[in-house]
Design an enzyme around this catalytic site. Structure first.
Site, PDB file in Angstrom:
ATOM      1  N   ARG A   1      42.976 -22.437  -1.721  1.00 34.70           N
ATOM      2  CA  ARG A   1      43.188 -21.114  -1.480  1.00 34.70           C
ATOM      3  C   ARG A   1      44.215 -20.610  -2.211  1.00 34.70           C
ATOM      4  O   ARG A   1      44.389 -19.503  -2.643  1.00 34.70           O
ATOM      5  CB  ARG A   1      43.808 -21.115   0.156  1.00 34.70           C
ATOM      6  CG  ARG A   1      44.283 -19.863   0.781  1.00 34.70           C
ATOM      7  CD  ARG A   1      43.149 -18.787   0.840  1.00 34.70           C
ATOM      8  NE  ARG A   1      42.335 -19.257   1.713  1.00 34.70           N
ATOM      9  CZ  ARG A   1      41.224 -18.296   1.952  1.00 34.70           C
ATOM     10  NH1 ARG A   1      41.178 -17.169   1.604  1.00 34.70           N
ATOM     11  NH2 ARG A   1      40.259 -18.722   2.984  1.00 34.70           N
TER      12      ARG A   1
ATOM     13  N   HIS B   1      42.620 -19.393  -5.455  1.00 30.10           N
ATOM     14  CA  HIS B   1      41.980 -18.253  -5.093  1.00 30.10           C
ATOM     15  C   HIS B   1      42.969 -17.056  -5.256  1.00 30.10           C
ATOM     16  O   HIS B   1      42.693 -16.142  -5.642  1.00 30.10           O
ATOM     17  CB  HIS B   1      41.223 -18.483  -3.702  1.00 30.10           C
ATOM     18  CG  HIS B   1      40.785 -17.071  -3.382  1.00 30.10           C
ATOM     19  ND1 HIS B   1      41.217 -16.307  -2.624  1.00 30.10           N
ATOM     20  CD2 HIS B   1      39.284 -16.712  -3.853  1.00 30.10           C
ATOM     21  CE1 HIS B   1      40.177 -15.387  -2.264  1.00 30.10           C
ATOM     22  NE2 HIS B   1      39.132 -15.432  -3.066  1.00 30.10           N
TER      23      HIS B   1
END
Length: 208
Positions: A38, A41
């Site tokens: 995450r 990302h």
């Protein structure tokens, strides 16, 4: 270079697929893989695969605190805005930021300290457990350390990922040495977006 035609609801899944491809044979600890990916990302920075520090059991600790209705306190409005609040509020929690509060600004000016420092002192007076998500101000981490050492604060967890130069590395290492449940981005990288991404990655994995 060819532009791919990807439906809006498939963009995130495709992004995580590409992250996995770029990581290649690099093995991530399965306990922390969702958080690490995450962060990558959010930032497109693959250094987070190596720089993130986790205390044992931290994922479960944060999830349990969210389930119990803990408050999440950030050091910036940006981090506060970036945290998905639906699940947190469903459990009775709130995402708070005191940085723009008038009483915080006045006290910080009178004492000659940062508003981030005073914000953490205000958070220490809350009536329930607090998860700190710090993405900008090393003085916030230093304040947390001082409050813990003085016996005035027992954080449920500290996400320490401020970005920058002055006291950034040092404040993160202080949190690690403090021994509280923590996730820390070692080095100079981090940011409000990373703090929010970590909270979101953990709460998205909560099983009701």
């Amino acid at each position: 270079m060819k532009i791919e035609n990807i439906k809006p609801d498939q963009i995130e899944a495709k992004s995580f697929e590409m992250i996995g491809e770029i990581l290649g044979d690099k093995k991530l600890d399965s306990r922390y893989e969702a958080v690490i990916k995450r962060c990558i990302h959010t930032s497109a920075d693959f250094e987070y695969a190596d720089s993130l520090y986790f205390t044992d059991g931290i994922i479960e600790t944060v999830q349990d605190a969210i389930r119990s209705g803990a408050y999440i306190v950030t050091d910036t409005k940006m981090a506060q805005a970036g945290i998905n609040k639906k699940r947190i509020e469903a459990y009775g929690g709130k995402v708070l930021c005191f940085i723009a509060d008038e009483d915080v600004a006045q006290e910080a000016k009178a004492r000659g300290v940062t508003r981030s420092l005073v914000s953490m002192e205000k958070a220490a007076q809350l009536d329930r457990p607090v998860i700190f998500a710090i993405g900008n101000a090393p003085t916030a981490l230093i304040s947390i350390c001082d409050l813990v050492k003085a016996g005035k604060l027992r954080p449920a967890a500290v996400i320490g990922v401020p970005v920058g130069f002055v006291n950034v590395v040092e404040s993160k290492e202080q949190i690690i040495k403090l021994g509280v449940p923590a996730i820390v981005a070692r080095g100079r990288k981090g940011g409000s977006n990373i703090a929010a991404a970590i909270v979101n990655a953990i709460q998205y994995k909560i099983e009701d």
